[in-house]
Write an enzyme that holds these catalytic residues in place. Structure first.
Site, PDB file in Angstrom:
ATOM      1  N   GLU A 128      -1.910 -64.183  25.592  1.00 26.50           N
ATOM      2  CA  GLU A 128      -1.742 -64.568  24.195  1.00 26.50           C
ATOM      3  C   GLU A 128      -3.133 -64.493  23.555  1.00 26.50           C
ATOM      4  O   GLU A 128      -4.080 -65.093  24.077  1.00 26.50           O
ATOM      5  CB  GLU A 128      -1.207 -66.004  24.100  1.00 26.50           C
ATOM      6  CG  GLU A 128      -0.994 -66.400  22.652  1.00 26.50           C
ATOM      7  CD  GLU A 128      -0.517 -67.837  22.464  1.00 26.50           C
ATOM      8  OE1 GLU A 128      -0.269 -68.534  23.456  1.00 26.50           O
ATOM      9  OE2 GLU A 128      -0.405 -68.229  21.284  1.00 26.50           O
ATOM     10  N   ARG A 162      -1.275 -71.112  39.372  1.00 24.06           N
ATOM     11  CA  ARG A 162      -2.465 -71.029  38.559  1.00 24.06           C
ATOM     12  C   ARG A 162      -3.698 -71.252  39.424  1.00 24.06           C
ATOM     13  O   ARG A 162      -3.656 -72.059  40.358  1.00 24.06           O
ATOM     14  CB  ARG A 162      -2.389 -72.195  37.576  1.00 24.06           C
ATOM     15  CG  ARG A 162      -2.811 -71.935  36.203  1.00 24.06           C
ATOM     16  CD  ARG A 162      -2.297 -73.041  35.299  1.00 24.06           C
ATOM     17  NE  ARG A 162      -1.421 -72.441  34.331  1.00 24.06           N
ATOM     18  CZ  ARG A 162      -1.866 -71.824  33.231  1.00 24.06           C
ATOM     19  NH1 ARG A 162      -3.134 -71.810  32.940  1.00 24.06           N
ATOM     20  NH2 ARG A 162      -1.031 -71.253  32.415  1.00 24.06           N
ATOM     21  N   LYS A 203      -7.601 -71.986  27.651  1.00 22.98           N
ATOM     22  CA  LYS A 203      -8.190 -71.486  26.409  1.00 22.98           C
ATOM     23  C   LYS A 203      -8.308 -72.589  25.367  1.00 22.98           C
ATOM     24  O   LYS A 203      -9.276 -72.635  24.609  1.00 22.98           O
ATOM     25  CB  LYS A 203      -7.339 -70.333  25.858  1.00 22.98           C
ATOM     26  CG  LYS A 203      -7.574 -69.034  26.589  1.00 22.98           C
ATOM     27  CD  LYS A 203      -6.670 -67.942  26.057  1.00 22.98           C
ATOM     28  CE  LYS A 203      -5.289 -68.107  26.640  1.00 22.98           C
ATOM     29  NZ  LYS A 203      -4.326 -67.118  26.168  1.00 22.98           N
TER      30      LYS A 203
HETATM   31  P1  ATP Z   1      -4.397 -70.911  28.866  1.00 22.32           P
HETATM   32  O1  ATP Z   1      -3.865 -72.245  29.254  1.00 22.32           O
HETATM   33  O2  ATP Z   1      -5.804 -70.711  29.282  1.00 22.32           O
HETATM   34  O3  ATP Z   1      -4.162 -70.564  27.439  1.00 22.32           O
HETATM   35  P2  ATP Z   1      -2.186 -69.299  29.362  1.00 22.32           P
HETATM   36  O4  ATP Z   1      -1.348 -69.158  30.577  1.00 22.32           O
HETATM   37  O5  ATP Z   1      -1.583 -69.979  28.199  1.00 22.32           O
HETATM   38  O6  ATP Z   1      -3.552 -69.917  29.750  1.00 22.32           O
HETATM   39  P3  ATP Z   1      -1.953 -66.587  28.602  1.00 22.32           P
HETATM   40  O7  ATP Z   1      -2.765 -65.811  27.659  1.00 22.32           O
HETATM   41  O8  ATP Z   1      -0.558 -66.883  28.232  1.00 22.32           O
HETATM   42  O9  ATP Z   1      -2.739 -67.909  28.891  1.00 22.32           O
HETATM   43  O10 ATP Z   1      -2.030 -65.950  30.055  1.00 22.32           O
HETATM   44  C1  ATP Z   1      -1.873 -64.592  30.364  1.00 22.32           C
HETATM   45  C2  ATP Z   1      -1.483 -64.479  31.805  1.00 22.32           C
HETATM   46  O11 ATP Z   1      -2.498 -65.040  32.636  1.00 22.32           O
HETATM   47  C3  ATP Z   1      -0.217 -65.252  32.104  1.00 22.32           C
HETATM   48  O12 ATP Z   1       0.593 -64.478  32.952  1.00 22.32           O
HETATM   49  C4  ATP Z   1      -0.706 -66.492  32.782  1.00 22.32           C
HETATM   50  O13 ATP Z   1       0.272 -67.002  33.618  1.00 22.32           O
HETATM   51  C5  ATP Z   1      -1.942 -65.995  33.524  1.00 22.32           C
HETATM   52  N1  ATP Z   1      -2.897 -67.078  33.742  1.00 22.32           N
HETATM   53  C6  ATP Z   1      -3.430 -67.911  32.821  1.00 22.32           C
HETATM   54  N2  ATP Z   1      -4.231 -68.826  33.379  1.00 22.32           N
HETATM   55  C7  ATP Z   1      -4.225 -68.573  34.712  1.00 22.32           C
HETATM   56  C8  ATP Z   1      -4.854 -69.168  35.846  1.00 22.32           C
HETATM   57  N3  ATP Z   1      -5.662 -70.225  35.724  1.00 22.32           N
HETATM   58  N4  ATP Z   1      -4.618 -68.642  37.069  1.00 22.32           N
HETATM   59  C9  ATP Z   1      -3.815 -67.569  37.209  1.00 22.32           C
HETATM   60  N5  ATP Z   1      -3.197 -66.964  36.186  1.00 22.32           N
HETATM   61  C10 ATP Z   1      -3.385 -67.447  34.944  1.00 22.32           C
HETATM   62 MG    MG Z   2      -0.361 -69.643  26.692  1.00 21.36          MG
END
Ligand code: ATP
Ligand code: MG
Length: 560
Positions: free
Chosen positions: A35, A262, A272
Site C-alpha cells: 500500500e 510477519r 509504516k
Molecule cells: P505496515 O504495517 O508496515 O503498513 P502492511 O502489511 O500494512 O505493513 P503493506 O504495504 O500492506 O504493509 O505490505 C505489503 C506486503 O508486505 C504485504 O503482503 C504484507 O503482508 C508484507 N509485509 C508487511 N510487513 C511485513 C513484515 N514485517 N514481514 C513480512 N512481510 C511483511
Molecule cells: Mg497495510
C-alpha cells in the site's frame, strides 16, 4: 548458506504440491502488493524476497501491485520510493499494477452482487453497525436496511458514486451471514463514501472499495496463482474466497491466499504507521534517515542489496511471528562489505604523534593494499610525515602486558609504514595528553624487504598524516530504540523508548585520497568499521555515515 536455506520453505512446499497435483507451471504468477502509504521497511524485504524469489525459482512472472484504495493516506511520493526500493533490491517485476485501475471493474461486480441480492446499502452510522456485530460467541443482529429492494440498493449505490451523499451516510455491505462464526463474514463493508482526491484517479471516484473486497478480486484480474500475505489475514481467507466465488470463471486461474508470519526486527519498529510518526515528529530526518529500518534508510546507511537479500534468506519464512535480532542484519552487511569495501585509514578520535627523528617537512608516499580479501583491488599510496594522528584509545602512558597498542617505552607498527616507539608525552593543565613524542625505526618500513621490515611487534595501529589529513563530518549511529521490542509494551508508547544517543556527529581525519569519494561509495575505515558517503556531502565537505562498526578483532585478539 545454511542447509535450511537450500531446503524449501513451507510456501514453496505448497507450490510444489500444487505442481505435483497437476497445476500447470505456466500458470504460476505472484505479486508483491504494497500500500503506497509509506516507505518500504525491512519487514517488506522479507515479503519481496519471498515473492520475487518464487518468481525466480519457478521462472514465473511477479507483479508489483499498488494496493491504493485509501486516498487519505496514499501518495505518489510513496509509489516512486517503493519502485526504486524494489529495483535497488535487485528484482524486476512483470507488470506494474494498481488496484485503482480496477475501480470500474470492481464497481461493475458490486452492481452484479446487488442485483443478485448479495449486497446492500446500509444507512446506519458506523457506531450502530459496530453494536450489531456481536461477539465471537454471540451472533450479530441484522441491519434494518438489510432487506432493501434491489432497485433501492441500486439507486442508493449509484447516488453514492455520483457524490450525492456525505461521508459516513451510507456504505455498501456484502450480505453474507450476521451469525457466522467468523466475524469478518458478518456482512463486511465493500464500499464507503470518501470525498477525497486520489493520487491516480483524482476526483473520478467518491466511493472507495475496502481492502477485502479489492485484494482477492485484483489477484483474480491479474491471474495471480498464489497470493501470499501475512498472518493477520488468515481469518480473512474465508472472505477472500467468498468474494472470489461471486465472480470467478472456472476456466480461469483462481488465486489462493496463503499466510506467513510477519518479520519483526529488534530495537526498531516495522510498521509504516509508526515510522511515519517518527518522521512527522522529527525524531529522525525523514524516511531515509540512516537510523530508520526502511530500505531507503538502510541504503543510505551503506547496506548493500546483497546483504539485505542474504539476511532475508537466512531468516526465511515462518508460520509463527518472532523477533529477529538486528545483529543478524549487521552480520550480513559486515560479511558482504568485508569482501567488497576498499580499506582506508581514518582517525575519529585523534591525538597527535610527533616523530622526533623524522626529517621536518618530509613526505613519503607509502604503498597500501586496498583489500586483502580481493587481490584485484590493487593498492594506493598514503602520505607519511613527521606529525601523525592516531586514536586516543590507542595510547596509554602505562599499561599491562596485554595492552598491545602504544605505551611509553613500547613499540607498535603503524599500518603500511614504520615501527615507532613512544618516548614521552605532553599534557595540558588538566592532565590530558596533548601530544606523544615518538621515534621511528627507519629500516622497518613495511614492504621494504629489510629484516627490520619483517620484525614482528604485537600491535598495529592506523594513522593519518596531520598536514595531509582530510577532515570530514562523520555520523555515528546507534540503535534508534533502547528497548528490544519497543512497540510491545501494554502501558507504554514505543516513542518512550527512543534512544537519545542514536546519532553522534564528529569530525574525522581521513587519508587525503578520499577527497574524491563519491556519494554512496563504501569503505572500511581500518580497525573502526564500514562507512559510506552520505548524499549530504558537498564538494568542499564530505559526510560519512557509519554503516556498522567492525567487530574489533584486532583489539580483541591482541588484548588477550
Ligand atoms: P505496515 O504495517 O508496515 O503498513 P502492511 O502489511 O500494512 O505493513 P503493506 O504495504 O500492506 O504493509 O505490505 C505489503 C506486503 O508486505 C504485504 O503482503 C504484507 O503482508 C508484507 N509485509 C508487511 N510487513 C511485513 C513484515 N514485517 N514481514 C513480512 N512481510 C511483511
Ligand atoms: Mg497495510
Amino acid at each position: 548458506m545454511s542447509e535450511g536455506n537450500k531446503s524449501l520453505n513451507f510456501i514453496e512446499h505448497i507450490v510444489e504440491e500444487d505442481l505435483a497435483n497437476g497445476y500447470p507451471k505456466k500458470q504460476l504468477r505472484f505479486r508483491f502488493p504494497p500500500e503506497p502509504n509509506g516507505y518500504l521497511h525491512i519487514g517488506h524485504a522479507s515479503s519481496i524476497c519471498l515473492n520475487f524469489g518464487l518468481g525466480l525459482r519457478y521462472n514465473a512472472p511477479v507483479n508489483l501491485r499498488f494496493d491504493d484504495t485509501n486516498p487519505v493516506k496514499e501518495e505518489k511520493e510513496y509509489v516512486d520510493a517503493i519502485k526504486s526500493d524494489v529495483e535497488w533490491l535487485g528484482y524486476e517485476w512483470d507488470i506494474e499494477c494498481y488496484a485503482s485501475d480496477y475501480f470500474q471493474q470492481l464497481y461493475d461486480w458490486a452492481i452484479l452482487l446487488i442485483k443478485q441480492g448479495k449486497a446492500y446499502v446500509d444507512s446506519q452510522t458506523s457506531e450502530e453497525m459496530a453494536k450489531q456485530k456481536g461477539t465471537p460467541t454471540e451472533p450479530g443482529v441484522n441491519s434494518p436496511f438489510r432487506d432493501r429492494s434491489v432497485e433501492e440498493n441500486l439507486e442508493l449505490f449509484q447516488g453514492m458514486k455520483q457524490g450525492d451523499f456525505p461521508e459516513g451516510s451510507h456504505v455498501l455491505r456484502a450480505k453474507i451471514d450476521m451469525s457466522a462464526s467468523n466475524m469478518l463474514m458478518r456482512d463486511p463493508l465493500m464500499y464507503r463514501v470518501l470525498h477525497k482526491a486520489h493520487h491516480r484517479t483524482d476526483t473520478d471516484w467518491c466511493i472507495y472499495p475496502m481492502y477485502d473486497w479489492t485484494h482477492g478480486e485484483s489477484d483474480y484480474i491479474e491471474q495471480v496463482s498464489h497470493s501470499l500475505c501475512t498472518l493477520e489475514f488468515a481469518s480473512h481467507r474465508e472472505l477472500y474466497d467468498w468474494f472470489l466465488d461471486q465472480v470467478v470463471d472456472p476456466k480461469k486461474v483462481r488465486p489462493k491466499q496463503r499466510e506467513f508470519a510477519r518479520r519483526n526486527l529488534s530495537h526498531t519498529v516495522v510498521s509504516k504507521r509508526k515510522l511515519l510518526q517518527l518522521v512527522e515528529n522529527n525524531m529522525v530526518n525523514g524516511w531515509d534517515d540512516p537510523r530508520m529500518p526502511t530500505i531507503s534508510g538502510l541504503r543510505r546507511r551503506g547496506y548493500t542489496p546483497e546483504s539485505i537479500r542474504n539476511f532475508a534468506d537466512t531468516v526465511g519464512i515462518a508460520k509463527r511471528e518472532n523477533l529477529v535480532d538486528v545483529s543478524l542484519l549487521e552480520f550480513h552487511v559486515r560479511e558482504h562489505l568485508n569482501k567488497i569495501a576498499p580499506r582506508v585509514m581514518g582517525v575519529l578520535n585523534p591525538i597527535k604523534v610527533v616523530i622526533t627523528n623524522y626529517p621536518e617537512g618530509n613526505t613519503e608516499w607509502l604503498k597500501a593494499e586496498n583489500n586483502p580479501e580481493d587481490e584485484a583491488a590493487g593498492s594506493r599510496e598514503v602520505p607519511f610525515s613527521r606529525e601523525l594522528y592516531i586514536e586516543q584509545e590507542d595510547f596509554k602512558e602505562e599499561a599491562n602486558r596485554k595492552f598491545f597498542r602504544l605505551k611509553l617505552g613500547g613499540e607498535v607498527r603503524l599500518k603500511n609504514a614504520y615501527i615507532i616507539k613512544a618516548e614521552s608525552c605532553s599534557k595540558d593543565a588538566q592532565g590530558n595528553i596533548t601530544e606523544i613524542q615518538c621515534t621511528y625505526d627507519p629500516k622497518s618500513k613495511s614492504g621494504s624487504g629489510t629484516e627490520e621490515s619483517l620484525r614482528k611487534v604485537k600491535g598495529t595501529l592506523h594513522w593519518v598524516s596531520v598536514p595531509h589529513a582530510l577532515s570530514a563530518e562523520v555520523r555515528l549511529y546507534d540503535r534508534l530504540f533502547t528497548d528490544e521490542s519497543p512497540d510491545t509494551h501494554k502501558d507504554k508508547d514505543f516513542m518512550d523508548f527512543i534512544n537519545p544517543d542514536s546519532l553522534r556527529i564528529i569530525t574525522g581525519f581521513l587519508e587525503p585520497g578520499l577527497k574524491d569519494a563519491k556519494i554512496g561509495e563504501r569503505f572500511q575505515f581500518q580497525r573502526l568499521g564500514y562507512f559510506t558517503v552520505d548524499p549530504d556531502s558537498t564538494p568542499g565537505k564530505l559526510v560519512f555515515n557509519r554503516t556498522v562498526p567492525l567487530r574489533d578483532t584486532w583489539a580483541k585478539i591482541q588484548e588477550k
